[in-house]
Design an enzyme around this catalytic site. Structure first.
Site, PDB file in Angstrom:
ATOM      1  N   GLY A  10      -9.662 -57.217  -6.066  1.00  0.00           N
ATOM      2  CA  GLY A  10     -10.629 -56.286  -6.638  1.00  0.00           C
ATOM      3  C   GLY A  10     -10.414 -54.851  -6.170  1.00  0.00           C
ATOM      4  O   GLY A  10      -9.410 -54.525  -5.522  1.00  0.00           O
ATOM      5  N   ILE A  12     -12.028 -52.610  -3.959  1.00  0.00           N
ATOM      6  CA  ILE A  12     -11.944 -52.230  -2.540  1.00  0.00           C
ATOM      7  C   ILE A  12     -10.917 -53.123  -1.831  1.00  0.00           C
ATOM      8  O   ILE A  12     -10.146 -52.672  -0.977  1.00  0.00           O
ATOM      9  CB  ILE A  12     -13.332 -52.307  -1.865  1.00  0.00           C
ATOM     10  CG1 ILE A  12     -14.341 -51.464  -2.656  1.00  0.00           C
ATOM     11  CG2 ILE A  12     -13.265 -51.823  -0.422  1.00  0.00           C
ATOM     12  CD1 ILE A  12     -15.785 -51.648  -2.242  1.00  0.00           C
ATOM     13  N   ASN A  32     -10.432 -65.485  -7.474  1.00  0.00           N
ATOM     14  CA  ASN A  32     -10.483 -66.284  -8.707  1.00  0.00           C
ATOM     15  C   ASN A  32     -10.247 -65.418  -9.952  1.00  0.00           C
ATOM     16  O   ASN A  32     -10.332 -65.912 -11.066  1.00  0.00           O
ATOM     17  CB  ASN A  32     -11.822 -67.040  -8.822  1.00  0.00           C
ATOM     18  CG  ASN A  32     -13.017 -66.109  -8.963  1.00  0.00           C
ATOM     19  OD1 ASN A  32     -12.871 -64.892  -8.987  1.00  0.00           O
ATOM     20  ND2 ASN A  32     -14.204 -66.689  -9.057  1.00  0.00           N
ATOM     21  N   ASN A  35     -13.080 -60.907 -11.770  1.00  0.00           N
ATOM     22  CA  ASN A  35     -13.296 -59.479 -12.065  1.00  0.00           C
ATOM     23  C   ASN A  35     -12.073 -58.659 -11.660  1.00  0.00           C
ATOM     24  O   ASN A  35     -12.199 -57.530 -11.190  1.00  0.00           O
ATOM     25  CB  ASN A  35     -14.545 -58.976 -11.331  1.00  0.00           C
ATOM     26  CG  ASN A  35     -15.047 -57.658 -11.892  1.00  0.00           C
ATOM     27  OD1 ASN A  35     -14.978 -57.426 -13.098  1.00  0.00           O
ATOM     28  ND2 ASN A  35     -15.526 -56.769 -11.028  1.00  0.00           N
ATOM     29  N   PHE A  79     -14.578 -60.065   0.581  1.00  0.00           N
ATOM     30  CA  PHE A  79     -15.036 -59.157  -0.479  1.00  0.00           C
ATOM     31  C   PHE A  79     -15.590 -59.928  -1.676  1.00  0.00           C
ATOM     32  O   PHE A  79     -16.142 -59.319  -2.596  1.00  0.00           O
ATOM     33  CB  PHE A  79     -13.841 -58.365  -1.050  1.00  0.00           C
ATOM     34  CG  PHE A  79     -13.226 -57.361  -0.136  1.00  0.00           C
ATOM     35  CD1 PHE A  79     -13.836 -56.132   0.080  1.00  0.00           C
ATOM     36  CD2 PHE A  79     -12.016 -57.606   0.495  1.00  0.00           C
ATOM     37  CE1 PHE A  79     -13.250 -55.181   0.906  1.00  0.00           C
ATOM     38  CE2 PHE A  79     -11.423 -56.670   1.320  1.00  0.00           C
ATOM     39  CZ  PHE A  79     -12.044 -55.453   1.523  1.00  0.00           C
ATOM     40  N   SER A 123     -23.544 -53.842   1.893  1.00  0.00           N
ATOM     41  CA  SER A 123     -23.818 -52.676   1.054  1.00  0.00           C
ATOM     42  C   SER A 123     -25.053 -51.951   1.553  1.00  0.00           C
ATOM     43  O   SER A 123     -25.960 -52.573   2.124  1.00  0.00           O
ATOM     44  CB  SER A 123     -24.057 -53.172  -0.373  1.00  0.00           C
ATOM     45  OG  SER A 123     -24.649 -52.178  -1.146  1.00  0.00           O
ATOM     46  N   TYR A 147     -29.064 -59.009  -6.724  1.00  0.00           N
ATOM     47  CA  TYR A 147     -27.779 -58.708  -6.071  1.00  0.00           C
ATOM     48  C   TYR A 147     -28.012 -58.313  -4.614  1.00  0.00           C
ATOM     49  O   TYR A 147     -27.376 -58.840  -3.695  1.00  0.00           O
ATOM     50  CB  TYR A 147     -27.047 -57.578  -6.815  1.00  0.00           C
ATOM     51  CG  TYR A 147     -25.930 -56.959  -6.008  1.00  0.00           C
ATOM     52  CD1 TYR A 147     -24.773 -57.683  -5.722  1.00  0.00           C
ATOM     53  CD2 TYR A 147     -26.031 -55.658  -5.493  1.00  0.00           C
ATOM     54  CE1 TYR A 147     -23.747 -57.134  -4.958  1.00  0.00           C
ATOM     55  CE2 TYR A 147     -25.012 -55.094  -4.742  1.00  0.00           C
ATOM     56  CZ  TYR A 147     -23.880 -55.838  -4.471  1.00  0.00           C
ATOM     57  OH  TYR A 147     -22.869 -55.300  -3.705  1.00  0.00           O
ATOM     58  N   LYS A 151     -26.788 -59.997  -0.880  1.00  0.00           N
ATOM     59  CA  LYS A 151     -26.100 -59.309   0.231  1.00  0.00           C
ATOM     60  C   LYS A 151     -26.885 -59.492   1.531  1.00  0.00           C
ATOM     61  O   LYS A 151     -26.318 -59.714   2.597  1.00  0.00           O
ATOM     62  CB  LYS A 151     -25.935 -57.814  -0.086  1.00  0.00           C
ATOM     63  CG  LYS A 151     -24.855 -57.530  -1.108  1.00  0.00           C
ATOM     64  CD  LYS A 151     -23.448 -57.643  -0.514  1.00  0.00           C
ATOM     65  CE  LYS A 151     -22.486 -58.205  -1.499  1.00  0.00           C
ATOM     66  NZ  LYS A 151     -21.110 -58.339  -1.053  1.00  0.00           N
ATOM     67  N   PHE A 176     -21.594 -47.367   1.516  1.00  0.00           N
ATOM     68  CA  PHE A 176     -22.491 -46.534   0.726  1.00  0.00           C
ATOM     69  C   PHE A 176     -21.935 -46.473  -0.708  1.00  0.00           C
ATOM     70  O   PHE A 176     -21.975 -47.479  -1.392  1.00  0.00           O
ATOM     71  CB  PHE A 176     -22.770 -45.209   1.455  1.00  0.00           C
ATOM     72  CG  PHE A 176     -23.882 -45.456   2.461  1.00  0.00           C
ATOM     73  CD1 PHE A 176     -23.685 -46.339   3.523  1.00  0.00           C
ATOM     74  CD2 PHE A 176     -25.150 -44.935   2.287  1.00  0.00           C
ATOM     75  CE1 PHE A 176     -24.728 -46.689   4.388  1.00  0.00           C
ATOM     76  CE2 PHE A 176     -26.195 -45.264   3.145  1.00  0.00           C
ATOM     77  CZ  PHE A 176     -25.984 -46.142   4.190  1.00  0.00           C
ATOM     78  N   ASN A 197     -21.080 -48.014 -12.176  1.00  0.00           N
ATOM     79  CA  ASN A 197     -21.079 -46.982 -11.140  1.00  0.00           C
ATOM     80  C   ASN A 197     -20.783 -45.611 -11.736  1.00  0.00           C
ATOM     81  O   ASN A 197     -20.171 -45.501 -12.797  1.00  0.00           O
ATOM     82  CB  ASN A 197     -20.038 -47.312 -10.061  1.00  0.00           C
ATOM     83  CG  ASN A 197     -20.468 -48.505  -9.216  1.00  0.00           C
ATOM     84  OD1 ASN A 197     -21.655 -48.826  -9.137  1.00  0.00           O
ATOM     85  ND2 ASN A 197     -19.513 -49.173  -8.610  1.00  0.00           N
TER      86      ASN A 197
HETATM   87  N1  LIG Z   1     -17.908 -51.080  -5.346  1.00  0.00           N
HETATM   88  C1  LIG Z   1     -19.095 -50.791  -4.826  1.00  0.00           C
HETATM   89  O1  LIG Z   1     -19.734 -49.833  -5.234  1.00  0.00           O
HETATM   90  C2  LIG Z   1     -19.650 -51.628  -3.690  1.00  0.00           C
HETATM   91  C3  LIG Z   1     -20.687 -51.093  -2.896  1.00  0.00           C
HETATM   92  C4  LIG Z   1     -21.193 -51.852  -1.859  1.00  0.00           C
HETATM   93  C5  LIG Z   1     -20.710 -53.134  -1.626  1.00  0.00           C
HETATM   94  N2  LIG Z   1     -19.713 -53.634  -2.409  1.00  0.00           N
HETATM   95  C6  LIG Z   1     -19.243 -54.994  -2.151  1.00  0.00           C
HETATM   96  O2  LIG Z   1     -17.859 -54.937  -1.868  1.00  0.00           O
HETATM   97  C7  LIG Z   1     -17.201 -56.098  -2.342  1.00  0.00           C
HETATM   98  C8  LIG Z   1     -16.017 -55.680  -3.177  1.00  0.00           C
HETATM   99  O3  LIG Z   1     -16.463 -54.833  -4.224  1.00  0.00           O
HETATM  100  P1  LIG Z   1     -15.487 -54.288  -5.335  1.00  0.00           P
HETATM  101  O4  LIG Z   1     -16.092 -53.055  -5.870  1.00  0.00           O
HETATM  102  O5  LIG Z   1     -14.120 -54.285  -4.825  1.00  0.00           O
HETATM  103  O6  LIG Z   1     -15.703 -55.435  -6.425  1.00  0.00           O
HETATM  104  P2  LIG Z   1     -14.629 -56.167  -7.350  1.00  0.00           P
HETATM  105  O7  LIG Z   1     -15.397 -56.955  -8.363  1.00  0.00           O
HETATM  106  O8  LIG Z   1     -13.606 -55.213  -7.830  1.00  0.00           O
HETATM  107  O9  LIG Z   1     -13.935 -57.173  -6.310  1.00  0.00           O
HETATM  108  C9  LIG Z   1     -14.484 -58.426  -5.988  1.00  0.00           C
HETATM  109  C10 LIG Z   1     -13.365 -59.455  -6.153  1.00  0.00           C
HETATM  110  O10 LIG Z   1     -13.879 -60.732  -5.794  1.00  0.00           O
HETATM  111  C11 LIG Z   1     -13.429 -61.689  -6.747  1.00  0.00           C
HETATM  112  N3  LIG Z   1     -14.396 -62.786  -6.737  1.00  0.00           N
HETATM  113  C12 LIG Z   1     -15.704 -62.770  -7.115  1.00  0.00           C
HETATM  114  N4  LIG Z   1     -16.253 -63.984  -6.952  1.00  0.00           N
HETATM  115  C13 LIG Z   1     -15.287 -64.789  -6.428  1.00  0.00           C
HETATM  116  C14 LIG Z   1     -15.248 -66.161  -6.058  1.00  0.00           C
HETATM  117  N5  LIG Z   1     -16.312 -66.951  -6.208  1.00  0.00           N
HETATM  118  N6  LIG Z   1     -14.102 -66.651  -5.550  1.00  0.00           N
HETATM  119  C15 LIG Z   1     -12.997 -65.862  -5.422  1.00  0.00           C
HETATM  120  N7  LIG Z   1     -12.980 -64.566  -5.785  1.00  0.00           N
HETATM  121  C16 LIG Z   1     -14.125 -64.032  -6.284  1.00  0.00           C
HETATM  122  C17 LIG Z   1     -13.343 -60.929  -8.063  1.00  0.00           C
HETATM  123  O11 LIG Z   1     -12.434 -61.520  -8.990  1.00  0.00           O
HETATM  124  C18 LIG Z   1     -12.859 -59.552  -7.589  1.00  0.00           C
HETATM  125  O12 LIG Z   1     -11.447 -59.479  -7.581  1.00  0.00           O
HETATM  126  C19 LIG Z   1     -18.248 -56.905  -3.079  1.00  0.00           C
HETATM  127  O13 LIG Z   1     -18.691 -57.923  -2.218  1.00  0.00           O
HETATM  128  C20 LIG Z   1     -19.350 -55.913  -3.344  1.00  0.00           C
HETATM  129  O14 LIG Z   1     -20.601 -56.541  -3.384  1.00  0.00           O
HETATM  130  C21 LIG Z   1     -19.171 -52.906  -3.433  1.00  0.00           C
END
Ligand SMILES: NC(=O)c1ccc[n+]([C@@H]2O[C@H](COP(=O)([O-])OP(=O)(O)OC[C@H]3O[C@@H](n4cnc5c(N)ncnc54)[C@H](O)[C@@H]3O)[C@@H](O)[C@H]2O)c1
Length: 337
Positions: A10, A12, A32, A35, A79, A123, A147, A151, A176, A197
């Site tokens: 994903g 981050i 998986n 996303n 993540f 988060s 959501y 968390k 943040f 976002n």
């Molecule tokens: N991007 C933001 O603004 C933000 C802010 C605060 C916290 N976060 C947290 O950071 C983490 C990463 O965020 P991101 O923006 O990179 O999101 P993202 O959706 O790009 O990455 C998450 C990844 O997890 C994978 N995934 C989801 N469920 C899964 C499962 N059951 N098994 C295996 N893989 C799974 C998705 O395919 C994706 O590649 C998340 O936990 C999110 O809640 C994100």
């Protein structure tokens, strides 16, 4: 070190894998692809200069996880979660299952494999409608949507588990507002559908994929009436994860740390900075406030500095420049024709 990065394909996660790979760690991406896409993994390998191991699997599936832990793992970065506030309100059970059940199964797999170090993506949403800014890690925690509740519960699961296991280390990283992209323009945020976002929305309007940006709320008690947030460059976040892994490898216990710059910018300030640094135009319209949004939220970042020796290096201009380069080079994100 061998690091299992759940959700590593994903936004981050991919930046973190590149940072870890460049530091010489062995990274295994476990995802998986609900996303994300394999293209991101190929691009990570290109940036690191060697192949990146990938296991397609789900954190709710014991068998998938057993495969991932089979080769030995020193530390897990977690993540893997669904992250849309809006979708979590319409499909709460999907979020509870993926995020909460997934975390329980992952902790069970770690226990079975005797892996006792975890860095977790939390988060700023866990602060809910915080009345105090800058917000410190000891501020009251509260969920304002499903959501956010996942968390909060995931944090509590890890904290309780950690308390039961003397050798365990857990780092709960409260991001943040992550924005920006790798300076190469090869990896970045690639939302499917309408971006939830602000920054991807801004870049999609600037590239004329969308007509106009909607700014939610122009009557908040802030400098210019729009919401104020703490935007942090994703490359800085990636480096914070590397520091958190180092902490987890040498310390015990469970800590929560804010990751931000410690500076708040309004939506209009972000739009103006984006227009100034990129030369692109972002037409916008101010609309009603979104339920559940707070007027302003930025982080007290002193704890991450003290504990991890980490500090964000990139300012808002750099965040805008890098987000724009990613958008220009990949107008449809990872969706390659
Ligand atoms: N991007 C933001 O603004 C933000 C802010 C605060 C916290 N976060 C947290 O950071 C983490 C990463 O965020 P991101 O923006 O990179 O999101 P993202 O959706 O790009 O990455 C998450 C990844 O997890 C994978 N995934 C989801 N469920 C899964 C499962 N059951 N098994 C295996 N893989 C799974 C998705 O395919 C994706 O590649 C998340 O936990 C999110 O809640 C994100």
């Amino acid at each position: 070190m061998k690091i299992l990065v759940c959700g590593g394909a994903g936004y981050i996660g991919s930046h973190t894998c590149v940072a870890l790979g460049q530091l010489g760690h062995e990274v295994v991406v476990f995802d998986n692809l609900s996303n994300s896409t394999r293209v991101a993994i190929d691009r990570m390998a290109e940036l690191v200069g060697r192949p990146v191991a990938f296991i397609q699997g789900d954190i709710r599936e014991r068998r998938d996880l057993a495969r991932a832990f089979a080769g030995g793992v020193d530390c897990v970065i977690h993540f893997a979660a669904l992250k849309s506030v809006g979708e979590s309100c319409s499909r709460p059970l999907t979020y509870f299952d993926n995020n909460i059940s997934g975390t329980i199964t992952l902790l069970q797999a770690m226990e079975a494999a005797q892996v006792s170090r975890m860095v977790f993506s939390s988060s700023a949403t866990v602060y809910g409608n915080s009345e105090q800014v800058p917000v410190t890690e000891s501020a009251p925690l509260q969920a304002t949507n499903p959501y956010g509740r996942t968390k909060l519960i995931m944090e509590e699961l890890i904290r309780d588990y950690s308390a039961s296991q003397p050798g365990f280390s857990g780092v709960l990283l409260r991001y943040f507002n992550p924005v920006g992209a790798h300076p190469s323009g090869r990896i970045g945020e690639s939302p499917t559908g309408t971006p939830a976002n602000l920054m991807p929305y801004v870049t999609q309007v600037a590239i004329k994929r969308r007509e106009q940006l909607q700014v939610f709320g122009g009557d908040y008690p802030t400098r210019d009436g729009t919401g104020v947030r703490d935007y942090v460059h994703v490359v800085d976040l990636a480096e914070a994860h590397a520091s958190a892994v180092r902490w987890a490898m040498t310390q015990q216990g469970c800590i929560a740390l804010n990751l931000g710059t410690g500076c708040g910018y309004s939506v209009l300030e972000l739009i103006r900075t984006f227009e100034r640094t990129t030369g692109a135009r972002v037409p916008y319209r101010i609309v009603e406030r979104r339920p559940g949004d707070v007027a302003e939220l930025w982080a007290d970042v002193s704890m991450a500095r003290e504990v991890l020796g980490w500090q964000a290096r990139h300012g808002l201009e750099r965040m805008c420049e890098d987000a724009w380069r990613w958008q220009l080079n990949n107008p449809d994100g990872y969706q390659v024709a």
